[in-house]
Design a protein around this motif. Structure first.
Motif, PDB file in Angstrom:
ATOM      1  N   GLY A 180      34.138  47.398  32.954  1.00 48.21           N
ATOM      2  CA  GLY A 180      35.138  47.781  33.948  1.00 48.21           C
ATOM      3  C   GLY A 180      35.361  49.274  33.887  1.00 48.21           C
ATOM      4  O   GLY A 180      34.535  50.016  33.336  1.00 48.21           O
ATOM      5  N   ASP A 217      36.483  47.239  41.517  1.00 49.82           N
ATOM      6  CA  ASP A 217      35.707  47.367  40.287  1.00 49.82           C
ATOM      7  C   ASP A 217      34.522  46.386  40.270  1.00 49.82           C
ATOM      8  O   ASP A 217      34.392  45.536  41.152  1.00 49.82           O
ATOM      9  CB  ASP A 217      36.646  47.082  39.107  1.00 49.82           C
ATOM     10  N   THR A 219      33.994  43.760  38.520  1.00 49.26           N
ATOM     11  CA  THR A 219      34.418  42.353  38.494  1.00 49.26           C
ATOM     12  C   THR A 219      34.751  41.816  39.889  1.00 49.26           C
ATOM     13  O   THR A 219      34.690  40.610  40.127  1.00 49.26           O
ATOM     14  CB  THR A 219      35.627  42.186  37.540  1.00 49.26           C
TER      15      THR A 219
END
Ligand SMILES: O=P(O)(O)OC[C@H]1O[C@H](O[C@H]2O[C@H](CO)[C@@H](O)[C@H](O)[C@H]2O)[C@H](O)[C@@H](O)[C@@H]1O
Ligand SMILES: [Mg+2]
Length: 265
Positions: A180, A217, A219
């Motif tokens: 991240g 991000d 994710t």
């Protein structure tokens, strides 16, 4: 998986018109939309450490108003733990997926949480001990996940990556390493943000609506792809990037909050 900080970025030219296009596409999808919102970097500005984030006082009520306008088809989809995410927007509670999709509170209020095993608890203690002398490394205990932040010590990225990989091997196949923004996390491998979006969309308040995923991000890429696949729209917050599944772009969390405030009425 690439670190989001290393994603190549598209040239800035044309970004203003891409934002205008994003806003107009978003407003058409919102007519019959279901909103899936990431928290850090999307609703809230990034801060030096996980606990230094600032929640603008008007934001929780505005999110609730937006949720109401969408017939309660608004969910938070975050890397934070469920309990932490709830605290941020109290007294309101939204359907939420925490730990990148591994934890859920469904729209009917039922909660699925992952309890850390004794072995995982020992792993977190060992990780803390091993990084105790690493100035600037912040370990965030999220229950069934653990994050190692290097925002305050960027020079340590390579050795921290090596350390987290070693701890991941120790944790075993039920966990995965999540990259991240200036962070490496060992999190449950069993779900991702795309799965979370899909399962919310199957519940009554969300069903039949166009999913709109907004995130910032690595994710969030799973949620962007899922929203696209299910006939919806996806927006990445930050500088335009060539390497994202998101179809739209917004420059900052502030821009997202402006949209929330406007739509809240
Ligand atoms: O999926 P999100 O809601 O965006 O959560 C992702 C991670 O966000 C947090 O870390 C990030 O934000 C911090 C506060 O601004 C910042 O200091 C850090 O560098 C960022 O990586 C959070 O601490 C993590 O647990 C979340 O997984
Ligand atoms: Mg985020």
């Amino acid at each position: 998986m690439a670190n989001s900080n290393q994603l190549p970025e598209a040239p800035p030219s044309g970004s203003a018109s891409r934002q205008e296009e994003t806003l107009s596409t978003l407003s058409s999808y919102l007519q019959n939309g279901a909103l899936f919102l990431d928290i850090d970097g999307t609703l809230l500005d990034l801060a030096p450490t996980p606990d230094e984030i600032f929640v603008p006082p008007a934001l929780p009520a505005q999110l609730d108003a937006v949720s109401q306008r969408l017939g309660r088809a608004l969910a938070l989809v975050t890397g934070r733990g469920l309990t932490y995410a709830d605290r941020l927007f109290a007294p309101y509670q939204f359907p939420t997926a925490g730990l990148h999709g591994a934890e859920r509170r469904s729209p009917d209020g039922s909660i699925f949480k992952v309890e850390p095993t004794g072995e995982f608890e020992r792993l977190k203690i060992a990780l803390r001990a091993e990084t105790a002398g690493w100035t600037g490394i912040v370990i965030e205990d999220k229950g069934a996940a653990v994050a190692a932040h290097f925002r305050l010590a960027p020079a340590r990225q390579a050795e921290l990556t090596e350390l987290m990989q070693r701890f991941l091997n120790r944790a075993g196949p039920d966990w995965t390493l999540q990259h991240g923004k200036m962070v490496l996390e060992i999190r449950p491998a069993r779900a991702n943000k795309g799965d979370a979006l899909e399962s919310f969309l199957a519940t009554p308040a969300f069903r039949g609506r166009h999913p709109i995923a907004i995130g910032d991000d690595v994710t969030d890429e799973a949620m962007f792809s899922m929203a696209n696949r299910l006939g919806g729209y996806s927006i990445r917050v930050g500088p335009p990037s060539a390497e994202t599944a998101a179809r739209g772009t917004l420059p900052s969390a502030e821009a997202v909050r402006e949209i929330v405030a406007r739509f809240a009425g």
